[in-house]
Write a protein that holds these residues in place. Structure first.
Motif, PDB file in Angstrom:
ATOM      1  N   CYS A  61       0.643  -1.403   0.004  1.00 43.50           N
ATOM      2  CA  CYS A  61       0.126   0.081   0.017  1.00 43.50           C
ATOM      3  C   CYS A  61       0.768   1.246  -0.282  1.00 43.50           C
ATOM      4  CB  CYS A  61      -0.825   0.087   1.126  1.00 43.50           C
ATOM      5  SG  CYS A  61       0.024  -0.072   2.785  1.00 43.50           S
ATOM      6  N   SER A  62       0.311   2.397  -0.320  1.00 39.09           N
ATOM      7  CA  SER A  62       0.927   3.458  -0.500  1.00 39.09           C
ATOM      8  C   SER A  62       1.085   4.127   1.005  1.00 39.09           C
ATOM      9  CB  SER A  62       0.304   4.636  -1.205  1.00 39.09           C
ATOM     10  OG  SER A  62      -1.089   4.785  -0.888  1.00 39.09           O
ATOM     11  N   LEU A  63       2.127   4.820   1.229  1.00 38.80           N
ATOM     12  CA  LEU A  63       2.507   5.338   2.546  1.00 38.80           C
ATOM     13  C   LEU A  63       1.935   6.801   2.523  1.00 38.80           C
ATOM     14  CD1 LEU A  63       6.328   4.308   2.896  1.00 38.80           C
ATOM     15  CD2 LEU A  63       4.143   3.164   3.448  1.00 38.80           C
ATOM     16  N   ASP A  64       1.469   7.074   4.038  1.00 37.87           N
ATOM     17  CA  ASP A  64       1.072   8.517   4.208  1.00 37.87           C
ATOM     18  C   ASP A  64       2.152   9.588   4.165  1.00 37.87           C
ATOM     19  OD1 ASP A  64      -1.468   7.503   4.215  1.00 37.87           O
ATOM     20  OD2 ASP A  64      -1.440   7.351   6.456  1.00 37.87           O
ATOM     21  N   THR A  65       1.801  10.787   3.964  1.00 38.35           N
ATOM     22  CA  THR A  65       2.838  11.719   4.022  1.00 38.35           C
ATOM     23  C   THR A  65       3.022  12.150   5.350  1.00 38.35           C
ATOM     24  OG1 THR A  65       1.277  13.582   3.675  1.00 38.35           O
ATOM     25  CG2 THR A  65       2.483  12.561   1.743  1.00 38.35           C
ATOM     26  N   ASN A  66       4.432  12.625   5.999  1.00 39.83           N
ATOM     27  CA  ASN A  66       4.773  13.151   7.129  1.00 39.83           C
ATOM     28  C   ASN A  66       4.458  12.021   8.392  1.00 39.83           C
ATOM     29  OD1 ASN A  66       5.771  15.552   6.195  1.00 39.83           O
ATOM     30  ND2 ASN A  66       3.673  16.518   5.934  1.00 39.83           N
ATOM     31  N   ILE A  67       4.522  10.941   8.097  1.00 37.66           N
ATOM     32  CA  ILE A  67       4.211  10.035   9.155  1.00 37.66           C
ATOM     33  C   ILE A  67       5.470   9.124   9.352  1.00 37.66           C
ATOM     34  CG2 ILE A  67       2.961   7.864   9.682  1.00 37.66           C
ATOM     35  CD1 ILE A  67       1.064  10.196   9.775  1.00 37.66           C
ATOM     36  N   THR A  68       5.635   8.804  10.658  1.00 39.59           N
ATOM     37  CA  THR A  68       6.778   7.920  11.220  1.00 39.59           C
ATOM     38  C   THR A  68       6.151   6.523  11.160  1.00 39.59           C
ATOM     39  OG1 THR A  68       7.667   9.568  12.579  1.00 39.59           O
ATOM     40  CG2 THR A  68       8.000   7.360  13.263  1.00 39.59           C
ATOM     41  N   TYR A  69       6.927   5.583  10.562  1.00 37.40           N
ATOM     42  CA  TYR A  69       6.488   4.172  10.707  1.00 37.40           C
ATOM     43  C   TYR A  69       7.351   3.373  11.346  1.00 37.40           C
ATOM     44  CZ  TYR A  69       3.023   4.940   6.873  1.00 37.40           C
ATOM     45  OH  TYR A  69       2.038   5.266   5.953  1.00 37.40           O
ATOM     46  N   THR A  70       6.943   2.416  11.917  1.00 35.50           N
ATOM     47  CA  THR A  70       7.716   1.387  12.859  1.00 35.50           C
ATOM     48  C   THR A  70       7.509   0.050  12.152  1.00 35.50           C
ATOM     49  OG1 THR A  70       7.651   3.119  14.661  1.00 35.50           O
ATOM     50  CG2 THR A  70       8.418   0.634  14.998  1.00 35.50           C
ATOM     51  N   ILE A  71       8.462  -0.617  12.007  1.00 32.62           N
ATOM     52  CA  ILE A  71       8.416  -2.148  11.626  1.00 32.62           C
ATOM     53  C   ILE A  71       9.014  -2.969  12.696  1.00 32.62           C
ATOM     54  CG2 ILE A  71       9.071  -3.794  10.132  1.00 32.62           C
ATOM     55  CD1 ILE A  71       9.602  -1.784   7.987  1.00 32.62           C
ATOM     56  N   ASN A  72       7.885  -3.572  13.342  1.00 29.49           N
ATOM     57  CA  ASN A  72       8.103  -4.506  14.555  1.00 29.49           C
ATOM     58  C   ASN A  72       8.484  -6.111  14.023  1.00 29.49           C
ATOM     59  OD1 ASN A  72       7.364  -2.654  16.778  1.00 29.49           O
ATOM     60  ND2 ASN A  72       5.510  -2.662  15.572  1.00 29.49           N
TER      61      ASN A  72
END
Length: 401
Positions: free
Chosen positions: A1-12
């Motif tokens: 899926c496309s990523l939101d803008t100005n968002i921090t993503y964490t992969i656990n």
């Protein structure tokens, strides 16, 4: 899926990464990146404990949601073995925090899993102490088994379940966590109605029931009520007073059957120390055409062999119940007063808790997730009660919520 803008993503990655040669696990590794110029920096820490026992809940999922729709968490993590958790790099906003044990790892709460009441985070950042419980009732299937040729055992809680036997007469033996039905006919199967649903069970057990007799009340209640209650696991037909006697040869005994599973033995002597109550073979006849073997109960009435607990409390309410317990069972249970003296406690180490009995059923009741209703208030005394023989222990309780 496309990523939101100005968002921090964490992969656990959890515990899924280990080195090739030794197999050492890189525990709870996370990879963090942002689609904006900065990393979000709000953090939430907390602990997960059971509401009633205060035991830590390890391996539970803690999720942050945008609303009370729990189909998909926006952030989530798992508690460690000590029940602690941490969620980092959270974007500022409004969230609902919700935790459950997620035994089947489907990221959704299922009845039978330990769960918290969902609540809005206000303030967002900080330490959160989450209280878990197991919901009662629900649509879970109740276990039923043919425990002997004469009985069925229903694993249920009586306050939430109603059972009706449709094709046989017999005797009920109700307990806090189960209900046993003893039938006096011989159908091929038993039909029953439970929670509005009709079901049946084939009778497959041909074994005769084993007789078990136990003293049902403790020394404190025996002395207060001047009687010993003997509980049977088989329905009682009659008992012979000539078969009941004290080893000291003192007072005569006139046992009384008070229901199909309980015999009351009165006590009149006020100077009892250590006594043995003996029942001769055949002294009790059962509806199952069985009779008892020789049975005896050793009862210690001497107060010097027990400890006493003196309790004073403030900020208590009239509908509070006090429980003294160990790792396996509740030892004493009393309605709480501002001052309370509990005698005849066996020496040992115990814990103490108080709960607010809102519905006056003398049992602690958990919360309801759908209604977002918390369970009954529970207070756990922080110190261990060290009970010694012929010794009094003073405890002061402050029950302010």
């Amino acid at each position: 899926c496309s990523l939101d803008t100005n968002i921090t993503y964490t992969i656990n990655f959890g515990n899924s990464i280990c080195d090739l040669n030794e197999g050492n696990v890189l525990e709870n590794f996370t990879y963090v990146f942002s689609t904006g110029k900065v990393l979000d920096s709000i953090n939430i820490n907390g602990s997960a404990k059971h509401s009633y026992s205060y035991e830590s809940i390890g391996g539970a999922m803690i999720g942050l949601y945008k609303s009370f729709d729990f189909s998909r968490p926006y952030y989530y993590t798992y508690t460690n073995a000590e029940g602690d958790f941490s969620i980092e790099n959270i974007k500022d906003g409004e969230y609902v925090i919700f935790g459950f044990s997620d035994n089947n790892q489907n990221l959704n709460y299922d009845h039978g899993e330990a769960v918290t009441i969902p609540e809005k985070l206000n303030p967002l950042e900080g330490n959160k102490n989450l209280k878990f419980f197991y919901e009662e009732g629900g649509s879970k299937k109740i276990s039923v088994s043919n425990t002997s040729r004469n009985s069925l055992l229903f694993e249920n809680k009586l306050s939430s379940d109603s059972i009706l036997i449709l094709n046989s007469s017999g005797f009920w033996n109700h307990d806090n966590g189960s209900s046993e039905f003893w039938f006096n006919t011989s159908p091929e199967l038993i039909e029953y109605l439970i929670n509005g649903v009709t079901d049946s069970i084939q009778l497959y057990n041909k074994l005769a029931p084993k007789i078990s007799l136990n003293v049902a009340n403790n020394i404190e209640d025996i002395i207060k009520d001047k009687s010993v209650l003997i509980k049977s696991n088989n329905p009682i037909k009659e008992c012979n007073s000539n078969s009941f006697y004290w080893s000291s040869g003192g007072q005569a005994i006139e046992p009384k059957i008070i229901d199909y599973f309980t015999i009351e033995v009165p006590i009149e002597d006020k100077n009892l120390k250590e006594e043995k109550l003996i029942i001769y073979p055949g002294g009790i006849s059962f509806e199952t055409d069985l009779k008892n073997d020789s049975t005896s109960f050793l009862l210690d009435f001497d107060p010097v062999n027990y400890g006493t607990l003196n309790i004073k409390c403030i900020n208590f309410k009239n509908n509070m119940i006090l429980e003294i317990y160990d790792d396996t069972d509740i030892i004493k249970k009393h309605k709480l007063n501002q001052e309370l003296i509990i005698k005849y406690i066996n020496p040992g180490n115990y814990k103490l808790r108080v709960f607010e009995d809102l519905n006056n059923d003398y049992h602690w009741n958990p919360g309801v997730v759908e209604k977002r209703e918390s369970g009954e208030f529970v207070y756990i005394y922080s110190d261990v009660l060290k009970i010694k023989p012929n010794w009094e222990l003073d405890v002061h309780l402050d029950l302010e919520k």
